[in-house]
Design a protein around this motif. Sequence first.
Motif, mmCIF file in Angstrom:
data_model
loop_
_atom_site.group_PDB
_atom_site.id
_atom_site.type_symbol
_atom_site.label_atom_id
_atom_site.label_comp_id
_atom_site.label_asym_id
_atom_site.label_seq_id
_atom_site.Cartn_x
_atom_site.Cartn_y
_atom_site.Cartn_z
ATOM 1 N N GLN A 92 -7.633 -0.978 -3.752
ATOM 2 C CA GLN A 92 -8.347 -0.268 -2.759
ATOM 3 C C GLN A 92 -7.941 1.133 -2.466
ATOM 4 O O GLN A 92 -7.053 1.188 -3.100
ATOM 5 C CB GLN A 92 -8.806 -0.825 -1.155
ATOM 6 C CG GLN A 92 -8.479 -2.069 -1.300
ATOM 7 C CD GLN A 92 -9.055 -2.696 0.062
ATOM 8 O OE1 GLN A 92 -8.210 -2.003 0.700
ATOM 9 N NE2 GLN A 92 -9.490 -4.411 0.268
ATOM 10 N N SER A 152 -9.757 1.982 7.600
ATOM 11 C CA SER A 152 -9.859 3.338 7.230
ATOM 12 C C SER A 152 -11.572 2.826 6.486
ATOM 13 O O SER A 152 -11.870 1.980 7.449
ATOM 14 C CB SER A 152 -8.703 2.642 6.444
ATOM 15 O OG SER A 152 -7.836 2.556 6.460
ATOM 16 N N SER A 166 0.650 -0.822 -0.047
ATOM 17 C CA SER A 166 -0.327 0.395 0.254
ATOM 18 C C SER A 166 0.490 1.146 -0.018
ATOM 19 O O SER A 166 2.603 1.158 0.360
ATOM 20 C CB SER A 166 -0.495 -0.374 1.570
ATOM 21 O OG SER A 166 0.246 0.256 2.379
ATOM 22 N N ARG A 216 -7.998 3.925 0.471
ATOM 23 C CA ARG A 216 -8.546 4.775 1.305
ATOM 24 C C ARG A 216 -8.171 5.528 1.577
ATOM 25 O O ARG A 216 -7.856 6.594 2.240
ATOM 26 C CB ARG A 216 -7.761 2.929 2.430
ATOM 27 C CG ARG A 216 -7.921 1.778 2.199
ATOM 28 C CD ARG A 216 -6.131 0.394 1.997
ATOM 29 N NE ARG A 216 -6.311 1.137 3.240
ATOM 30 C CZ ARG A 216 -6.953 -0.496 4.171
ATOM 31 N NH1 ARG A 216 -7.740 -0.910 3.290
ATOM 32 N NH2 ARG A 216 -7.266 -0.324 4.999
ATOM 33 N N VAL A 224 -13.035 2.480 3.340
ATOM 34 C CA VAL A 224 -11.997 1.690 1.863
ATOM 35 C C VAL A 224 -13.474 0.965 1.120
ATOM 36 O O VAL A 224 -14.391 1.156 0.991
ATOM 37 C CB VAL A 224 -12.378 0.248 2.764
ATOM 38 C CG1 VAL A 224 -11.438 -1.072 1.469
ATOM 39 C CG2 VAL A 224 -10.789 0.305 3.877
#
Length: 217
Positions: free
Chosen positions: A140, A152, A112, A142, A154
């Motif tokens: 995703q 988070s 991420s 977030r 999402v």
Amino acid sequence: MSSKKDSSLSLDLQDALPLPFGSAQGTGSSPPERSRRENNMMTHLISTIILITMMQSTIVFDFSNNSPITAWKVVDDVVMGGRSNGKFEMSDDGHGVFYGAVSLENNGGFSSIRYERDRMQVDQFSKFIIRLHSDGKNYQFRVKTNASDYYSYVFNFSTQPGWQIIEIPFNKMAPSFRGRQLDQPNYTGKTFEELGFLIGNKTAEDFRLMIDKIELQ
């Protein structure tokens, strides 16, 4: 006698007919003056439309203007013992590029990037708009209201190879922690301090996501 009456009636009817669009009556304006006036009105109308459009959207991050990316951090599953390897850099043509490889070794499986900033008020908007170039994989988006929150909000989205626009309504972003949706309301869209992207499709894979800009509407 009848001819005079008919002539007078004809003139009265002509005076009563509506003028064509753009014509002026009783103003003494010449055609060039009317044309200049109409051009000025059109210019003002276009400027107003552009201003309203600008007021209805705000840029959160625009990579195309060579913005510094030091505030963007890579967070891989290595923090939990995994072996995924993500990287983030600016391309030569001014786009943020998130790329690397996801590994399932050691119970890993995600990579991420996160962007932390001062709290941003967003209650006048209703969605994120993201322009990106993808590889056809699932990602995703977030958001965290507070950077210190453990969870988070999402939004999962699919991509097609090439450039595309992703629209993410605030009320479709669900609270989640480590892949588990929480029993809490969806994102209210009032403020945020952190946003980012994550790939974690429970498969070992290479990935490449190029981001042009993120804005609010």
